[in-house]
Scaffold this active site. Structure first.
Site, PDB file in Angstrom:
ATOM      1  N   HIS A 150       0.850  -1.187   0.000  1.00 17.30           N
ATOM      2  CA  HIS A 150       0.000   0.000   0.000  1.00 17.30           C
ATOM      3  C   HIS A 150       0.882   1.231   0.000  1.00 17.30           C
ATOM      4  O   HIS A 150       1.969   1.237   0.592  1.00 17.30           O
ATOM      5  CB  HIS A 150      -0.912   0.009   1.235  1.00 17.30           C
ATOM      6  CG  HIS A 150      -2.046   0.987   1.142  1.00 17.30           C
ATOM      7  ND1 HIS A 150      -1.894   2.317   1.460  1.00 17.30           N
ATOM      8  CD2 HIS A 150      -3.338   0.836   0.753  1.00 17.30           C
ATOM      9  CE1 HIS A 150      -3.055   2.942   1.282  1.00 17.30           C
ATOM     10  NE2 HIS A 150      -3.934   2.069   0.858  1.00 17.30           N
ATOM     11  N   GLU A 195      -7.783  -4.593  -0.644  1.00 19.75           N
ATOM     12  CA  GLU A 195      -8.302  -5.149  -1.889  1.00 19.75           C
ATOM     13  C   GLU A 195      -8.342  -6.676  -1.888  1.00 19.75           C
ATOM     14  O   GLU A 195      -9.175  -7.285  -2.560  1.00 19.75           O
ATOM     15  CB  GLU A 195      -7.467  -4.634  -3.073  1.00 19.75           C
ATOM     16  CG  GLU A 195      -7.688  -3.147  -3.315  1.00 19.75           C
ATOM     17  CD  GLU A 195      -6.564  -2.512  -4.110  1.00 19.75           C
ATOM     18  OE1 GLU A 195      -5.510  -3.150  -4.263  1.00 19.75           O
ATOM     19  OE2 GLU A 195      -6.746  -1.370  -4.564  1.00 19.75           O
TER      20      GLU A 195
END
Length: 362
Positions: free
Chosen positions: A253, A308
């Site tokens: 991320h 995700e």
């Protein structure tokens, strides 16, 4: 001779573009705070209407109750459904993702509704209509007396979800409702800073969301899991992918240097979806091995599970078509976009960053 001092933060990293009371992301500690509460606590105690009430109240400094949000969103879904022919007029021949953009761009103020409610209420109506059209079916009319999560599932799937499914989607909507100054929120705030209306700002936010570096990674997670296929293939598939230098979807991320706090919230929601069609044990084995492999390959660079990975598994278990993942993300994030746009209009100034010119001079 051109001189580039190299002091400009690439991608505006570390630059505070606004002061906000809406959400805070601590990448070092792995913490997400939304309007004063940790995301895990909100997901456990509040539905989408509740977190939306918190965001809108904080943005406008006007106390807005959960009951008010529920009523206004129910009415907004009805109004959007009545205008579907107009909203979908420009979507013919477009994919679900692109059609949603055109539908959002066609929104306008509704009498008796705040613009925030008109936008957030319309999102699942447009998404559901596009999914049904792709199936060759007629749009499903909303039920203003149900929750936003329940109605979203009804309109997208064309059937009545059970309580567990509604709870799972509600958890997802809460968890991704806002996330600091991400790319789509920043885009919405930039447009709002010009004093453009909320409809223009939210259209800009959605356009940013469609990029693969922002909202487009959940579907590739499922493609990765499908490609791995079996437990025996986890290690050889992952090792080969890393040897080729491929990116493993659902890991790493831009902000978090530890595990994304939203990942565990969604994982718990999947666990509660008993018999919901998700092979969580297999996905968990894939996740565990990828985390180990990434640590071994990049010991100095933390690449942990992000939101995700479990978003893909949860939405797939809820039988939401993969082509609709991005619009469903927008159904949730519209709460944050509208709040940030209102806050920017109320407290901010025109966002106009400078640039470091490195081209030739006359």
């Amino acid at each position: 001779m051109n001189v580039h001092l190299g002091k400009t933060p690439v991608g505006l990293d570390g630059i505070a573009a606004a002061e906000t009371v809406l959400s805070h992301v601590d990448g070092q500690q792995g913490e997400l705070i939304i309007a004063g509460a940790r995301v895990a606590d909100l997901a456990a105690a509040s539905g989408f209407e509740g977190v939306t009430a918190r965001l809108w109240s904080a943005a406008t400094t006007r106390s807005i109750s959960e009951a008010e949000v529920r009523a206004s969103l129910g009415l907004a879904r009805q109004r959007a459904f009545a205008r579907l022919p107009e909203l979908l007029a420009a979507t013919s021949g477009l994919t679900i993702v692109d059609g949603f953009r055109a539908g959002i761009a066609a929104l306008r103020p509704e009498a008796g509704l705040d613009d925030e409610a008109a936008i957030v209420g319309a999102c699942p109506v447009i998404a559901g209509a596009l999914v049904q059209r792709a199936r060759g079916s007629e749009p499903v009319a909303p039920d203003p007396d149900t929750s936003h999560a329940a109605d979203t599932l009804r309109m997208v799937r064309g059937d009545t979800p059970d309580r567990g499914e509604v709870a799972a989607l509600d958890t997802y909507l809460v968890t991704v409702s806002d996330h600091g100054m991400n790319a789509s929120t920043f885009a919405a705030r930039v447009v709002a800073s010009t004093q453009a209306d909320l409809f223009a700002a939210i259209t800009a936010g959605y356009c940013a969301l469609t990029g693969p570096l922002h909202g487009g990674a959940p579907e590739p997670v499922l493609e990765m899991l499908n490609a791995i296929g079996t437990r025996d293939n986890i290690r050889p598939w992952v090792d080969a992918a890393l040897a080729r230098g491929e990116r493993l979807m659902g890991f790493g991320h831009r902000i978090y240097r530890v595990r994304d706090p939203r990942a565990d919230v969604l994982k718990s929601a999947i666990e509660r979806l008993a018999g919901g069609g998700a092979d969580l044990p297999f996905a968990s084995e894939v996740e565990a091995y990828i985390r180990t492999a990434l640590r071994q390959k990049n010991p100095d660079r933390v690449l942990d599970t992000n939101v995700e990975f479990f978003t893909a598994i949860l939405l797939d278990a809820l039988r939401i078509p993969r082509q609709a993942f991005t619009p469903i993300f927008a159904v949730a994030r519209a709460a944050g976009w509208t709040a940030h746009a209102r806050e920017q209009q109320r407290t901010g100034r025109l966002i106009r960053p400078s640039s470091a010119y490195i081209g030739p001079r006359p």
